[in-house]
Design an enzyme around this catalytic site. Structure first.
Site, PDB file in Angstrom:
ATOM      1  N   PRO A   2      44.849  37.899  42.841  1.00 31.04           N
ATOM      2  CA  PRO A   2      45.465  38.936  42.833  1.00 31.04           C
ATOM      3  C   PRO A   2      46.179  39.161  41.745  1.00 31.04           C
ATOM      4  CG  PRO A   2      45.715  37.994  45.156  1.00 31.04           C
ATOM      5  CD  PRO A   2      45.255  37.095  44.004  1.00 31.04           C
ATOM      6  N   GLU A   3      46.296  40.223  40.839  1.00 28.63           N
ATOM      7  CA  GLU A   3      46.882  40.466  39.505  1.00 28.63           C
ATOM      8  C   GLU A   3      47.909  41.515  39.960  1.00 28.63           C
ATOM      9  OE1 GLU A   3      44.306  41.059  36.230  1.00 28.63           O
ATOM     10  OE2 GLU A   3      42.988  39.397  36.916  1.00 28.63           O
ATOM     11  N   LYS A  58      53.876  38.832  38.958  1.00 24.85           N
ATOM     12  CA  LYS A  58      52.946  38.863  40.206  1.00 24.85           C
ATOM     13  C   LYS A  58      53.730  38.297  41.283  1.00 24.85           C
ATOM     14  CE  LYS A  58      48.928  38.100  37.049  1.00 24.85           C
ATOM     15  NZ  LYS A  58      47.830  37.155  36.982  1.00 24.85           N
ATOM     16  N   ARG A 260      38.231  30.945  30.608  1.00 29.74           N
ATOM     17  CA  ARG A 260      38.120  31.855  31.414  1.00 29.74           C
ATOM     18  C   ARG A 260      36.779  32.844  30.916  1.00 29.74           C
ATOM     19  NH1 ARG A 260      42.220  33.981  34.818  1.00 29.74           N
ATOM     20  NH2 ARG A 260      44.162  32.893  34.411  1.00 29.74           N
TER      21      ARG A 260
END
EC number: 3.2.2.23
Length: 270
Positions: A2-3, A58, A260
Site C-alpha cells: 500500500p502506497e 504511509k 525494484r
C-alpha cells in the site's frame, strides 16, 4: 505494498466510523508484526475516545485522549470495519472493539506492518526525519531541483527517498516519470529545473487522481470499506513491461533500478 493513496483511502474510509467512538477493548491474536505489538496496548487504548484519524506519509495516526496508535500497513496489510461479533479469519491479527458494536480489524498476511503506541507520534523515530507531504504546500518541483543538484543517483530512487518527499512509491514514481517524459535512469542532478517543475506537478496530479480512484489494487489492498481501488485501470507503465506504450505504441522496457522493477518507454521518456 500500500502506497500513499491506498493509506489515504483507508484513512478516509475508517475516519467517520472511529472519531468520537470509545474503545471498549483491544484484542490481539498475534503480536508478531515487523515490530511486536506492545503488550500493554489493550490497557493503553481501552476506554479511550478516538479524537482523530490522520496520515503522515504511509503511517496512519489514530489519535486517542492520552496517546496515538501508529499503524503501518507494511507489504500486505489492511484495516477495515467489521461487526465486532464476526469471526476472525486467518491473518486477521488485531481487533479494536468499539462501543458502537463495530471493530477495526487489522489483517496482514505477510506481517510486515506495525502497530505502535506513542505520546508524541511526529517525534517518533519512524516519523521524525520524513520529508514533506507531496500534496502539501511544502512540496513542489523547485524542491526536487534544489535537492538534486550534484546528485548522481538515478532520478527514480531520488524521488522515492522519504527525506526528499514522502509517499512516492514504486507505482506512482513510475507513472509520474512517464507523465513528465523523464527516463527513470537519468541522473537526478542532470535534470533541468523546468523538467523538475513538470515532474512535481505530475506527482501531485497522479497522487490526487489515485486517491480519488480509491488507490491501486494489485494484490492485497482493500480500502476501509473492504472494497478494492480502481487506479490500476489508469496505469501507463507500472507492471506493463513488454506491453505496448499507450502513447506511442512502442514496446515498454522493464529494468531493475535500486532493487525494484522499473518499466519505462524509451521513446516517450528521455
Amino acid at each position: 505494498m500500500p502506497e500513499l493513496p491506498e493509506v489515504e483511502t483507508t484513512r478516509r474510509g475508517i475516519e467517520p466510523h472511529l472519531v468520537g467512538q470509545r474503545v471498549s477493548r483491544v484484542l490481539v491474536r498475534d503480536r508478531r508484526l515487523r515490530w511486536p505489538i506492545p503488550e500493554d496496548l489493550d490497557v493503553r487504548l481501552s476506554g479511550q475516545r478516538i479524537e482523530a484519524v490522520e496520515r503522515r506519509a504511509k503511517y496512519l495516526l489514530i489519535r486517542a485522549e492520552s496517546g496515538t496508535l501508529i499503524v503501518h500497513l507494511g507489504m500486505s496489510g489492511s484495516l477495515r470495519l467489521v461487526d465486532a461479533a464476526s469471526p476472525a479469519a486467518k491473518h486477521e491479527h488485531v481487533d479494536i472493539l468499539l462501543e458502537s458494536g463495530q471493530a477495526l480489524r487489522y489483517t496482514d498476511p505477510r506481517r510486515f506492518g506495525a502497530m505502535l503506541w506513542s505520546d508524541e507520534p511526529l517525534a517518533h523515530v519512524l516519523l521524525a526525519s520524513l520529508g514533506p507531504e507531496p500534496l502539501g504546500e511544502d512540496f513542489d518541483g523547485d524542491r526536487l531541483y534544489r535537492l538534486s543538484r550534484g546528485r548522481s543517483m538515478a532520478v527514480k530512487p531520488f524521488i522515492m527517498d522519504n527525506a526528499v518527499v514522502v509517499g512516492v512509491g514504486n507505482i506512482y514514481a513510475s507513472e509520474a516519470l512517464f507523465a513528465a517524459g523523464i527516463d527513470p535512469r537519468r541522473p537526478a542532478g542532470s535534470i533541468s529545473r523546468a523538467r523538475y517543475l513538470k515532474l512535481g506537478e505530475e506527482i501531485r496530479r497522479i497522487l490526487a487522481m489515485a486517491i480519488e480512484r480509491g488507490g491501486t489494487t494489485l494484490r492485497d489492498f482493500v480500502g476501509g470499506d473492504g472494497k478494492p481501488g480502481y487506479f490500476q485501470q489508469e496505469l501507463f507503465v507500472y507492471g506493463r513491461g513488454g506491453e505496448f506504450c499507450k502513447s506511442c505504441g512502442s514496446t515498454l522496457r522493464e529494468i531493475r533500478l535500486g532493487q525494484r522493477a522499473s518499466v519505462y518507454c524509451s521513446r516517450c521518456q528521455r
